[in-house]
Design an enzyme around this catalytic site. Structure first.
Site, PDB file in Angstrom:
ATOM      1  N   GLY A  25       2.675   2.376  10.797  1.00 32.79           N
ATOM      2  CA  GLY A  25       3.589   3.508  10.650  1.00 32.79           C
ATOM      3  C   GLY A  25       4.297   3.905  11.927  1.00 32.79           C
ATOM      4  O   GLY A  25       4.908   4.971  12.001  1.00 32.79           O
TER       5      GLY A  25
ATOM      6  N   SER B 264       3.731  -2.006  10.372  1.00 32.36           N
ATOM      7  CA  SER B 264       5.183  -2.059  10.569  1.00 32.36           C
ATOM      8  C   SER B 264       5.780  -3.428  10.232  1.00 32.36           C
ATOM      9  O   SER B 264       6.732  -3.881  10.884  1.00 32.36           O
ATOM     10  CB  SER B 264       5.552  -1.636  12.000  1.00 32.36           C
TER      11      SER B 264
ATOM     12  N   GLU C 110      -5.086  -4.988  10.594  1.00 36.69           N
ATOM     13  CA  GLU C 110      -4.069  -3.953  10.777  1.00 36.69           C
ATOM     14  C   GLU C 110      -4.335  -3.210  12.093  1.00 36.69           C
ATOM     15  O   GLU C 110      -5.135  -2.275  12.124  1.00 36.69           O
ATOM     16  CB  GLU C 110      -4.123  -2.949   9.623  1.00 36.69           C
TER      17      GLU C 110
ATOM     18  N   GLY D 162       2.988  -1.113   4.272  1.00 38.06           N
ATOM     19  CA  GLY D 162       3.021   0.315   3.958  1.00 38.06           C
ATOM     20  C   GLY D 162       4.442   0.743   3.621  1.00 38.06           C
ATOM     21  O   GLY D 162       4.937   0.522   2.515  1.00 38.06           O
ATOM     22  N   GLY D 163       5.117   1.361   4.593  1.00 36.95           N
ATOM     23  CA  GLY D 163       6.438   1.955   4.381  1.00 36.95           C
ATOM     24  C   GLY D 163       7.422   1.050   3.637  1.00 36.95           C
ATOM     25  O   GLY D 163       8.093   1.492   2.688  1.00 36.95           O
TER      26      GLY D 163
ATOM     27  N   GLU E 199      -6.742   4.640   8.183  1.00 41.92           N
ATOM     28  CA  GLU E 199      -6.534   6.072   7.886  1.00 41.92           C
ATOM     29  C   GLU E 199      -7.793   6.659   7.261  1.00 41.92           C
ATOM     30  O   GLU E 199      -8.161   7.800   7.533  1.00 41.92           O
ATOM     31  CB  GLU E 199      -5.317   6.230   6.961  1.00 41.92           C
TER      32      GLU E 199
ATOM     33  N   HIS F 198      -9.423   1.046   5.249  1.00 44.03           N
ATOM     34  CA  HIS F 198      -8.137   1.291   5.912  1.00 44.03           C
ATOM     35  C   HIS F 198      -8.362   2.232   7.095  1.00 44.03           C
ATOM     36  O   HIS F 198      -9.172   3.158   7.018  1.00 44.03           O
ATOM     37  CB  HIS F 198      -7.134   1.899   4.920  1.00 44.03           C
TER      38      HIS F 198
ATOM     39  N   ASN G 172       0.867  -1.183   0.000  1.00 48.42           N
ATOM     40  CA  ASN G 172       0.000   0.000   0.000  1.00 48.42           C
ATOM     41  C   ASN G 172       0.903   1.232   0.000  1.00 48.42           C
ATOM     42  O   ASN G 172       1.506   1.559   1.017  1.00 48.42           O
ATOM     43  CB  ASN G 172      -0.887  -0.031   1.259  1.00 48.42           C
ATOM     44  N   TRP G 173       0.994   1.878  -1.155  1.00 49.06           N
ATOM     45  CA  TRP G 173       1.928   3.006  -1.278  1.00 49.06           C
ATOM     46  C   TRP G 173       1.400   4.267  -0.592  1.00 49.06           C
ATOM     47  O   TRP G 173       2.130   5.242  -0.445  1.00 49.06           O
ATOM     48  CB  TRP G 173       2.198   3.316  -2.757  1.00 49.06           C
ATOM     49  N   LYS G 174       0.134   4.263  -0.223  1.00 48.16           N
ATOM     50  CA  LYS G 174      -0.491   5.450   0.395  1.00 48.16           C
ATOM     51  C   LYS G 174      -0.245   6.667  -0.499  1.00 48.16           C
ATOM     52  O   LYS G 174      -0.176   6.537  -1.718  1.00 48.16           O
ATOM     53  CB  LYS G 174       0.010   5.637   1.831  1.00 48.16           C
TER      54      LYS G 174
END
Ligand code: 13P
Length: 253
Positions: free
Chosen positions: A176, A216, A170, A237-238, A100, A98, A9-11
């Site tokens: 994150g 993470s 998640e 993510g990251g 967010e 998600h 997930n590149w966000k």
């Protein structure tokens, strides 16, 4: 047997040139460095990149997903992108719910059910996210929170549509933050989710649903997380923004 999947997930990261370079790098490393053809690979770049990245990567090997879609099929909804539009340029899956989006864009379970239905109607796969906040875990309410997120959305589907979904657990406190759920915490929740599905749809359906862990997840912990029997991969993510890290995670099974 259910599918193992690693999804990135590149966000809201990368401008188009950077996104194209990253996708091309992932594509070439997948070819050279990923020998297990059974592992499903998904990348979810921003909307603006989906079309071009869909043309760059080997679509037989890497699926393109969107990070969201509209809760309406079409019409006067300025700025929205419909599931049908996503389908029309080769997207295969859509991340929905998600944390967010739940937190910053007030996506309720009701809205999410509309989105899940539209995604399925357009023959796309929902990647449905659930997970508790830190205070909910601290007050030992985490199982109830995840149960109601799943019940109020996915358990409204019929069995055929439900079996097309991917679930991503998640925990919000792990996203994150660099703090990962321990593999025991992940396994405990994944098994809990699988048992909910057994009660609702039966053992066979439950055994075939892919449940991803997100929060993470990185090369240093992915092997341990993926070694658990009910953890079928990750929503990353990251670490999905670094081709080497993403490939290392894909190779963690
Ligand atoms: P991080 O891997 O950056 O914690 O993000 C997880 C996530 O939100 C994936 O959807």
């Amino acid at each position: 047997m259910r599918k193992k999947i690693v999804a990135g997930n590149w966000k809201m990261h990368t401008c188009i040139e950077e996104g194209v370079i990253l996708a091309a790098e992932i594509n070439s490393k997948v070819k050279k460095e990923v020998s297990n053809q059974e592992t499903g690979i998904i990348i979810a770049p921003p909307f603006t990149h989906l079309s071009i990245i869909g043309q760059i990567v080997d679509n037989e090997r890497i699926c393109i997903a969107a990070q969201n879609c509209s809760s309406e099929p079409k019409g006067a909804f300025t700025g929205e992108v419909s599931a049908k539009m996503l389908k029309s340029f080769g997207v295969k899956a859509v991340i929905l719910g998600h944390s967010e989006r739940r937190a910053y864009y007030v996506e309720t379970n009701e809205i999410l059910l509309k989105k899940v239905n539209l995604v399925l109607e357009n023959d796309l796969k929902p990647i449905f996210c659930c997970g508790e906040k830190l205070e909910e875990r601290e007050s030992k309410n985490h199982f109830n929170v995840v149960k109601s997120q799943i019940e109020q959305v996915l358990f409204n589907l019929d069995v055929e549509n439900f079996s097309k979904c991917i679930i991503a657990y998640e925990p919000v406190w792990a996203i994150g933050t660099g703090v990962t759920a321990s593999s025991e915490q992940a396994q405990e929740m994944h098994l809990f989710i699988r048992n909910l599905i057994v009660e609702k749809f039966g053992k066979e359906i439950s055994e075939n649903i892919t449940i991803l862990y997100g929060g993470s997840c990185k090369p240093s912990n992915s092997k341990e997380l993926f070694s658990k029997p009910d953890v079928d991969g990750g929503l990353i993510g990251g670490a999905s923004l670094d081709a080497d890290d993403f490939i290392a995670i894909i190779n963690s099974f």
